[in-house]
Write a protein that holds these residues in place. Structure first.
Motif, PDB file in Angstrom:
ATOM      1  N   LYS A  45       0.817  -1.204   0.000  1.00  0.00           N
ATOM      2  CA  LYS A  45       0.000   0.000   0.000  1.00  0.00           C
ATOM      3  C   LYS A  45       0.856   1.261   0.000  1.00  0.00           C
ATOM      4  N   SER A  46       1.859   1.314   0.868  1.00  0.00           N
ATOM      5  CA  SER A  46       2.688   2.510   0.937  1.00  0.00           C
ATOM      6  C   SER A  46       3.572   2.645  -0.295  1.00  0.00           C
ATOM      7  N   LEU A  47       3.997   1.522  -0.852  1.00  0.00           N
ATOM      8  CA  LEU A  47       4.890   1.573  -2.008  1.00  0.00           C
ATOM      9  C   LEU A  47       4.166   2.047  -3.259  1.00  0.00           C
ATOM     10  N   LEU A  48       2.937   1.600  -3.456  1.00  0.00           N
ATOM     11  CA  LEU A  48       2.241   1.868  -4.709  1.00  0.00           C
ATOM     12  C   LEU A  48       1.241   3.013  -4.620  1.00  0.00           C
ATOM     13  N   TRP A  49       0.702   3.254  -3.442  1.00  0.00           N
ATOM     14  CA  TRP A  49      -0.489   4.094  -3.365  1.00  0.00           C
ATOM     15  C   TRP A  49      -0.297   5.380  -2.580  1.00  0.00           C
ATOM     16  N   HIS A  50       0.286   5.283  -1.393  1.00  0.00           N
ATOM     17  CA  HIS A  50       0.282   6.425  -0.479  1.00  0.00           C
ATOM     18  C   HIS A  50       1.664   7.071  -0.432  1.00  0.00           C
ATOM     19  N   GLY A  51       1.804   8.183  -1.114  1.00  0.00           N
ATOM     20  CA  GLY A  51       3.077   8.908  -1.139  1.00  0.00           C
ATOM     21  C   GLY A  51       2.952  10.275  -0.508  1.00  0.00           C
ATOM     22  N   GLY A  52       4.083  10.855  -0.153  1.00  0.00           N
ATOM     23  CA  GLY A  52       4.085  12.176   0.450  1.00  0.00           C
ATOM     24  C   GLY A  52       5.484  12.647   0.799  1.00  0.00           C
ATOM     25  N   SER A  53       6.482  11.892   0.338  1.00  0.00           N
ATOM     26  CA  SER A  53       7.861  12.237   0.661  1.00  0.00           C
ATOM     27  C   SER A  53       8.390  13.278  -0.312  1.00  0.00           C
ATOM     28  N   VAL A  54       9.611  13.738  -0.041  1.00  0.00           N
ATOM     29  CA  VAL A  54      10.277  14.671  -0.942  1.00  0.00           C
ATOM     30  C   VAL A  54      10.500  14.025  -2.307  1.00  0.00           C
ATOM     31  N   TYR A  55      10.819  12.737  -2.309  1.00  0.00           N
ATOM     32  CA  TYR A  55      11.064  12.032  -3.572  1.00  0.00           C
ATOM     33  C   TYR A  55       9.779  11.910  -4.392  1.00  0.00           C
ATOM     34  N   ASP A  56       8.657  11.697  -3.710  1.00  0.00           N
ATOM     35  CA  ASP A  56       7.377  11.647  -4.426  1.00  0.00           C
ATOM     36  C   ASP A  56       7.091  12.970  -5.115  1.00  0.00           C
ATOM     37  N   ALA A  57       7.351  14.078  -4.413  1.00  0.00           N
ATOM     38  CA  ALA A  57       7.119  15.395  -5.001  1.00  0.00           C
ATOM     39  C   ALA A  57       8.039  15.616  -6.206  1.00  0.00           C
ATOM     40  N   TRP A  58       9.293  15.179  -6.085  1.00  0.00           N
ATOM     41  CA  TRP A  58      10.237  15.343  -7.207  1.00  0.00           C
ATOM     42  C   TRP A  58       9.767  14.544  -8.422  1.00  0.00           C
ATOM     43  N   PHE A  59       9.367  13.302  -8.207  1.00  0.00           N
ATOM     44  CA  PHE A  59       8.874  12.479  -9.311  1.00  0.00           C
ATOM     45  C   PHE A  59       7.621  13.101  -9.927  1.00  0.00           C
ATOM     46  N   SER A  60       6.742  13.651  -9.081  1.00  0.00           N
ATOM     47  CA  SER A  60       5.507  14.254  -9.590  1.00  0.00           C
ATOM     48  C   SER A  60       5.808  15.426 -10.515  1.00  0.00           C
ATOM     49  N   PHE A  61       6.711  16.315 -10.089  1.00  0.00           N
ATOM     50  CA  PHE A  61       7.016  17.485 -10.902  1.00  0.00           C
ATOM     51  C   PHE A  61       7.810  17.120 -12.154  1.00  0.00           C
ATOM     52  N   ALA A  62       8.801  16.246 -12.012  1.00  0.00           N
ATOM     53  CA  ALA A  62       9.594  15.858 -13.181  1.00  0.00           C
ATOM     54  C   ALA A  62       8.731  15.130 -14.201  1.00  0.00           C
ATOM     55  N   SER A  63       7.811  14.300 -13.720  1.00  0.00           N
ATOM     56  CA  SER A  63       6.929  13.558 -14.613  1.00  0.00           C
ATOM     57  C   SER A  63       5.895  14.466 -15.264  1.00  0.00           C
ATOM     58  N   ASN A  64       5.354  15.407 -14.492  1.00  0.00           N
ATOM     59  CA  ASN A  64       4.289  16.270 -14.990  1.00  0.00           C
ATOM     60  C   ASN A  64       4.801  17.337 -15.937  1.00  0.00           C
ATOM     61  N   GLN A  65       6.075  17.704 -15.806  1.00  0.00           N
ATOM     62  CA  GLN A  65       6.599  18.826 -16.577  1.00  0.00           C
ATOM     63  C   GLN A  65       6.770  18.492 -18.057  1.00  0.00           C
ATOM     64  N   VAL A  66       7.135  17.262 -18.355  1.00  0.00           N
ATOM     65  CA  VAL A  66       7.315  16.882 -19.769  1.00  0.00           C
ATOM     66  C   VAL A  66       6.428  15.696 -20.088  1.00  0.00           C
ATOM     67  N   ALA A  67       5.428  15.944 -20.887  1.00  0.00           N
ATOM     68  CA  ALA A  67       4.572  14.859 -21.381  1.00  0.00           C
ATOM     69  C   ALA A  67       4.550  14.982 -22.897  1.00  0.00           C
ATOM     70  N   GLN A  68       3.405  15.324 -23.469  1.00  0.00           N
ATOM     71  CA  GLN A  68       3.325  15.461 -24.920  1.00  0.00           C
ATOM     72  C   GLN A  68       4.186  16.601 -25.449  1.00  0.00           C
TER      73      GLN A  68
END
Length: 618
Positions: free
Chosen positions: A181-204
């Motif tokens: 559950k914590s690995l796949l679903w519930h995030g909130g760490s600094v690394y989660d935020a970094w992945f969210s921004f890096a992933s969201n910034q470049v898509a199409q």
């Protein structure tokens, strides 16, 4: 014989005896009076001594109570920052502990005296006790047989939740942080935020940057990528500072954010007033709406290069239904695995574009004439402005963090990684195909068909589905608040409530399927205000007074140690984006957009599709 003398002798003796008795009585009375005075004096001295002792003890008790009260007040002020430092404590648990612990000063002192490793379990147990008390109070407040049955059902449901929390706490206590559950679903760490921004910034947009390079030239493309990347990181930092300022003020008012996600327009409302709220809400929602539209028809544009049996409009219908499933993702806490996978997919696609272009080599007679027209130059520039303006969801992602105060440099670090994807891929594709890209806004359209390209297309489709969710989730929150469903815990109920948000996005994607040109239009008209001008202005107005700057929750960064330097950089950002981004960029992007409408028309069935063999033959 003298009888008289003989008779008088006893009488005299009797008189002497009487007088001696009187003297004895007087002596006894005097002694008694002296003893009484001595006793009274001793009693007075004892009373005075006891009184002084009592006064000292009362004064000591008052002093101890005052010191204890000051200690408790100091501890209460430090409580929220300390709870934020507790690893693994969810946002909901943090606020419940914050509302519960100050009611019991002894517990608060015990909390601060506990080792750091024990604070997580201690705070969570406090939340469980709070739940039990709430259940008991609710059950007492339910008279009647039917209400009692309702209390039993409610107590059962809440106790089930408590048991799940206890299990989770036990898992954390056993250091099994890699639970599913914590690995796949519930995030909130600094690394989660970094992945969210890096992933969201470049898509199409990764597929349209070569198109922008063909419009403005390679050198300008590289320089503006770096420039807007740094400028975007600065305004993302400003948004994070204003969020922390808003949060700190609300915490002083003991405001609870239980089951409530803070959003950018709420920050503006509290710090600057309702007019700022209205402006922020209008720009932010419109930008996210069209950002979702872009992801939707980008899916149709990509899948067409694998299966061209269906036109792009039909694919838009199909992917609109697929992307509607994002209504079941509750919040940014639950994008942990998706952010990681999204960034991995983008990384693969970027390096596929780079390597495939280099392996393909330059096409015969390739030319690199850009920039040839100001309209094309500023259209490409605003697409890059749009590329590094993905921080419209900054506040929501920060709110999903366990320690939002650690956000400061996350966006910059994410941008530095994005540079390693966008610059090599855009440069390589433009080097290989040159001015052909002016008529091919999607880089996939020029690369030869292969299994590697098909894999990149499929991965980008999945990533665009994730990015659609990123752009839509804040819109879901706004709509939930409008209809009064934001506090609802049922995921299914919230999903049904969110569905109306997807319908206009679906419709707009069918009306304006102009993949590439619409990015520039959105960048110049919406991104320029949403994530550049408004945050810079809001920061300047929030800290315009000396008292506001003195009491600021976040002081100027180390590389800009004075408020004067901060205001100078904000002023430059506003003027540059207003003139270059909104002014010239708006003129160029809208001119190009109108040209696409004139060429292909609204509701274009297959935008920029190669002509069919029958039409070529004809």
């Amino acid at each position: 014989m003298d009888l008289s003398a003989t008779q008088l002798q006893p009488v005299r003796n009797q008189g002497d005896s009487t007088s001696s008795k009187k003297e004895k009585k007087i002596s006894d009375t005097s002694d008694s009076f002296t003893s009484f005075n001595d006793a009274a004096t001793l009693l007075a001295e004892n009373i005075r001594t006891v009184g002084l002792e009592i006064s000292k003890r009362i004064a000591s008790e008052v002093l101890i109570q005052q010191k204890s009260k000051m200690t408790i007040q100091e501890s209460a002020l430090k409580l929220y920052p300390t709870l934020c430092e507790v690893e693994g404590l969810t946002e909901d648990e943090r606020y419940r502990a914050l509302s519960k612990i100050p009611d019991h000063p002894t517990q608060m002192l015990i909390f601060f005296s506990s080792p750091s490793a024990m604070r997580l379990e201690w705070a969570a147990c406090c939340c469980l006790r709070c739940d039990v008390e709430l259940i008991y109070k609710r059950s007492e407040a339910m008279p009647g047989e039917k209400q009692a049955e309702g209390a039993i059902v409610e107590s059962f449901n809440e106790s089930t939740e408590n048991e799940e929390k206890e299990v989770e706490l036990e898992e954390k206590g056993d250091h099994s942080i890699f639970s599913v559950k914590s690995l796949l679903w519930h995030g909130g760490s600094v690394y989660d935020a970094w992945f969210s921004f890096a992933s969201n910034q470049v898509a199409q947009v990764l597929l349209t940057l070569p198109y922008s390079f063909s419009q403005m030239g390679m050198l300008s493309g590289i320089i503006l990528q770096i420039f807007y990347g740094v400028l975007g990181s600065w305004t993302a930092y400003l948004i994070s500072v204003l969020y922390i300022e808003y949060r700190s003020r609300k915490e002083k008012e003991n405001f609870s954010f239980k089951n409530h996600v803070i959003q950018w327009f709420e920050v503006l409302d509290d710090l600057l007033g309702p007019y700022w709220k209205a402006i922020g809400l209008a720009f932010n929602c419109t930008f996210l709406l069209f950002g979702s539209v872009i992801q939707l028809f980008a899916c149709a544009s990509n899948i067409y290069y694998i299966n061209d049996k269906l036109d792009k409009r039909t694919w838009t219908y199909i992917f609109g239904a697929c992307c509607a499933t994002t209504v079941f993702i509750p919040s940014f806490h639950n994008y942990r695995i998706w952010s990681f996978l999204g960034l991995a997919m983008t990384t693969y696609t970027a390096w596929y574009l780079t390597i495939a272009s280099l392996v393909h080599g330059q096409t015969e007679g390739v030319t690199h004439q850009g920039p040839t027209k100001l309209v094309l130059y500023f259209t490409g520039a605003t697409n890059i402005l749009y590329t590094f303006g993905g921080h419209a969801v900054t506040v929501e992602i920060m709110h999903a963090m366990w320690k939002p105060q650690k956000f400061k440099s996350i966006y910059l670090l994410a941008t530095l990684y994005v540079f390693t994807l966008t610059i090599p891929s855009a440069t390589s594709v433009y080097w290989a195909f040159g001015d052909q890209l002016l008529d091919h806004s999607n880089a996939f359209s020029l690369l030869p068909h292969s299994a590697w390209r098909d894999a990149a297309v499929i991965l980008m489709l999945i990533h665009q589905f994730i990015t659609f969710g990123f752009a839509c989730t804040p819109l879901y929150f706004v709509w939930e608040k409008v209809v009064g469903m934001h506090d609802t815990k049922s995921i299914c109920l919230r999903a049904v409530c969110r569905l109306p948000v997807v319908i206009p996005i679906w419709f707009l994607a069918i009306i304006f399927p102009f993949f590439g040109p619409i990015n520039s239009a959105v960048g110049s008209l919406l991104v320029s205000f949403t994530v550049y001008i408004i945050p810079a202005l809001a920061h300047m107005f929030t800290y315009k007074s000396a008292s506001a700057r003195k009491n600021a929750a976040e002081k100027p960064p180390f590389f800009l140690p004075s408020w004067t330097a901060v205001y100078a950089l904000n002023t430059f950002t506003i003027i540059w984006v207003l003139v270059i981004g909104f002014g010239l960029g708006g003129w160029a992007s809208m001119a190009n957009f109108i040209k696409q409408v004139d060429t292909f028309g609204l509701f274009a069935k297959c935008y920029q599709c190669p002509p069919s063999p029958s039409s070529v033959h004809y």
